[in-house]
Design an enzyme around this catalytic site. Structure first.
Site, PDB file in Angstrom:
ATOM      1  N   LYS A  72      25.047  24.112 -35.390  1.00  0.00           N
ATOM      2  CA  LYS A  72      26.297  24.701 -35.908  1.00  0.00           C
ATOM      3  C   LYS A  72      26.038  26.090 -36.470  1.00  0.00           C
ATOM      4  CE  LYS A  72      25.368  24.835 -40.389  1.00  0.00           C
ATOM      5  NZ  LYS A  72      25.222  25.999 -41.177  1.00  0.00           N
ATOM      6  N   ASP A 131      26.626  18.459 -43.530  1.00  0.00           N
ATOM      7  CA  ASP A 131      27.019  18.917 -42.192  1.00  0.00           C
ATOM      8  C   ASP A 131      27.074  17.779 -41.163  1.00  0.00           C
ATOM      9  OD1 ASP A 131      26.946  21.474 -43.284  1.00  0.00           O
ATOM     10  OD2 ASP A 131      24.937  21.900 -42.533  1.00  0.00           O
TER      11      ASP A 131
HETATM   12  P1  ATP Z   1      21.167  23.291 -43.422  1.00  0.00           P
HETATM   13  O1  ATP Z   1      21.815  24.602 -43.109  1.00  0.00           O
HETATM   14  O2  ATP Z   1      21.957  22.070 -43.033  1.00  0.00           O
HETATM   15  O3  ATP Z   1      20.594  23.180 -44.803  1.00  0.00           O
HETATM   16  P2  ATP Z   1      18.912  24.187 -41.927  1.00  0.00           P
HETATM   17  O4  ATP Z   1      19.304  24.455 -40.524  1.00  0.00           O
HETATM   18  O5  ATP Z   1      18.696  25.384 -42.800  1.00  0.00           O
HETATM   19  O6  ATP Z   1      19.930  23.175 -42.515  1.00  0.00           O
HETATM   20  P3  ATP Z   1      17.225  22.021 -41.187  1.00  0.00           P
HETATM   21  O7  ATP Z   1      16.417  22.352 -39.987  1.00  0.00           O
HETATM   22  O8  ATP Z   1      18.387  21.156 -40.999  1.00  0.00           O
HETATM   23  O9  ATP Z   1      17.602  23.353 -41.961  1.00  0.00           O
HETATM   24  O10 ATP Z   1      16.216  21.331 -42.196  1.00  0.00           O
HETATM   25  C1  ATP Z   1      16.111  21.532 -43.540  1.00  0.00           C
HETATM   26  C2  ATP Z   1      14.935  20.682 -44.033  1.00  0.00           C
HETATM   27  O11 ATP Z   1      15.222  19.305 -43.797  1.00  0.00           O
HETATM   28  C3  ATP Z   1      13.640  20.964 -43.299  1.00  0.00           C
HETATM   29  O12 ATP Z   1      12.881  21.932 -43.961  1.00  0.00           O
HETATM   30  C4  ATP Z   1      12.938  19.619 -43.262  1.00  0.00           C
HETATM   31  O13 ATP Z   1      12.031  19.521 -44.325  1.00  0.00           O
HETATM   32  C5  ATP Z   1      14.027  18.583 -43.515  1.00  0.00           C
HETATM   33  N1  ATP Z   1      14.235  17.706 -42.341  1.00  0.00           N
HETATM   34  C6  ATP Z   1      14.237  16.378 -42.361  1.00  0.00           C
HETATM   35  N2  ATP Z   1      14.474  15.871 -41.142  1.00  0.00           N
HETATM   36  C7  ATP Z   1      14.630  16.897 -40.310  1.00  0.00           C
HETATM   37  C8  ATP Z   1      14.882  16.997 -38.925  1.00  0.00           C
HETATM   38  N3  ATP Z   1      15.028  15.928 -38.137  1.00  0.00           N
HETATM   39  N4  ATP Z   1      14.972  18.218 -38.407  1.00  0.00           N
HETATM   40  C9  ATP Z   1      14.852  19.317 -39.207  1.00  0.00           C
HETATM   41  N5  ATP Z   1      14.588  19.271 -40.510  1.00  0.00           N
HETATM   42  C10 ATP Z   1      14.490  18.079 -41.078  1.00  0.00           C
END
Ligand code: ATP
Length: 315
Positions: free
Chosen positions: A26, A153
Site C-alpha cells: 500500500k 493496515d
Molecule cells: P508500516 O508502514 O505498516 O509500519 P512498513 O512497511 O514500514 O510498515 P513492514 O515491512 O511492514 O514495515 O515491517 C515493520 C516491522 O515489522 C519490520 O521491521 C519487522 O521487524 C516486523 N515484521 C514482522 N513480520 C513481518 C513480515 N512478515 N514482513 C515484514 N516485516 C515484518
C-alpha cells in the site's frame, strides 16, 4: 435420495492445499496525522491505495506451524513467533478454535520497514490462506476484525483498491466504484525506517506548536481522484509524516528532487518511508521517470507499479 446426515454442500471444508495468496503493497495518497491519543495511537485520516508490488504466501497442511521464506529480506526478517505471519495464523486459529497447523512459505518482494506495509500485507495474506486451508469460511469482515488486532493496515490489505482509513487506520471504507488506473514509480531505499520512530519524530517536531496541528481530512484528495487527471491528483497528494521521515533520513530530499527532475508529476514519501513514490502520467511516462531516477543513483532499486489493485486474493 439425499443423505439425512450427509455434509451440507455449502459448508466450508478444509482445502487439500497448497493455497497460494497474493497481496499488494500500500501507499497513502493522503496521510493526515492528528495529535497523539491517550491510547498511544495517533488519530488518522488516510487514503490508502494498493499498488502492484506483491508478496505471496503459500499455505500447506502440516503437523505444526512453520514459516520459511525467499526473496527480499531473507536472512534479516525473523521467522519466529514475532513474525506477523505466525501471529496472524495463531490469531485466526484461536478465534476459530482450531489447531494452528500449517506450513507457510513467504515469497517476499515488498521491502522491509519501507512504509509500504509489507508486514501487514503478509498478515492479511495469511488470514486468507489459512481460512481456506482450514475450511473456516470466515467473511472478509470477520478476518478484518482479527487483522485489526495485528496491525492498523491489515483490514485495508484484505480489501485493497483505494479506501479511506480512519481511527488509527483500521476503519476502512472503500471509495470509487469505477477507478482510474494510476501509474507510479517506486524508489526503494537501502535500509528501512521504524514506523514508531517516525511518529515519535513527528511528535518532537510538533512539540510546542500552537494551536496544536489539526487532523486534515481527505476531501480535496477524494475530489482530485474523481477528476481522473494526474496533474490534479499530484497537487492533492500529501503526507504529514514526510517532514519526520526527512528529518530522520535527510537523503530522501535528494530522492524526491531526482524524481521530479526525471519528470514525475510529483513525488512523496510513502507512509513512514523511506520508500518514495512518484506519480506519472501514463505507463510510458512511468518508464521514463524510472530510467531517470535509476540514472541519478540515489536509491537501491526503482520499479514501476500500477494502482489500484485488489487486496489479498487466492491465485
Ligand atoms: P508500516 O508502514 O505498516 O509500519 P512498513 O512497511 O514500514 O510498515 P513492514 O515491512 O511492514 O514495515 O515491517 C515493520 C516491522 O515489522 C519490520 O521491521 C519487522 O521487524 C516486523 N515484521 C514482522 N513480520 C513481518 C513480515 N512478515 N514482513 C515484514 N516485516 C515484518
Amino acid at each position: 435420495m439425499t443423505e439425512a446426515w450427509g455434509p451440507d454442500d455449502d459448508e466450508p471444508r478444509p482445502h487439500i492445499g497448497p493455497v497460494k495468496v497474493r497481496v499488494p503493497a500500500k501507499i497513502n495518497l493522503h496521510l493526515g496525522v492528528g495529535p497523539l491519543r491517550m491510547d498511544g495511537y495517533h488519530e488518522l485520516n488516510t487514503v490508502y491505495h494498493a499498488i502492484s508490488l506483491f508478496d505471496e504466501i503459500t499455505a500447506r497442511h502440516g503437523d505444526t506451524l512453520t514459516l520459511t521464506m525467499e526473496g527480499e529480506g531473507t536472512g534479516e526478517l525473523l521467522l519466529d513467533e514475532t513474525n506477523l505471519i505466525m501471529r496472524a495464523a495463531r490469531a485466526l486459529a484461536a478465534r476459530a478454535r482450531v489447531p494452528a497447523y500449517a506450513r507457510l512459505h513467504l515469497k517476499k518482494v515488498i521491502p522491509l520497514a519501507g512504509g509500504l506495509a509489507g508486514g501487514s500485507a503478509d498478515a492479511a495474506a495469511t488470514l486468507i490462506a489459512c481460512d481456506l486451508l482450514w475450511g473456516l469460511g470466515m467473511s472478509r469482515d470477520e478476518l478484518a476484525e482479527v487483522g485489526a488486532q495485528l496491525g492498523s493496515d491489515v483490514p485495508f490489505l484484505l480489501h485493497g483498491g483505494t479506501a479511506l482509513g480512519t481511527g488509527h487506520g483500521e476503519a476502512v471504507s472503500p471509495i470509487l466504484a469505477r477507478p482510474t488506473i494510476w501509474h507510479w514509480v517506486v524508489a526503494i531505499a537501502d535500509g528501512g525506517l521504524s514506523t514508531p520512530a517516525v511518529y515519535r519524530e513527528l511528535d518532537t517536531l510538533r512539540a510546542g506548536s500552537w494551536p496544536p496541528p489539526a487532523l486534515e481530512n481527505a476531501d480535496s484528495l477524494m475530489s482530485a481522484l474523481r477528476q481522473r487527471n494526474p496533474e490534479v491528483l499530484g497537487a492533492a497528494l500529501g503526507n504529514d509524516l514526510q517532514p519526520a521521515a526527512l528529518s530522520l533520513r535527510p537523503q530522501l530530499a535528494d530522492v524526491l528532487k531526482a524524481g521530479t527532475e526525471a519528470g514525475a508529476v510529483t513525488g512523496l514519501v510513502s507512509g513512514s518511508g523511506p520508500t518514495c513514490v512518484f506519480l506519472a502520467a501514463d505507463a510510458a511516462h512511468a518508464h521514463e521517470v524510472a530510467e531517470g531516477l535509476t540514472a541519478a543513483g540515489v536509491c537501491r532499486t526503482v520499479v514501476t507499479a500500477r494502482g489500484p489493485q485488489p487486496g489479498a486474493r487466492v491465485i
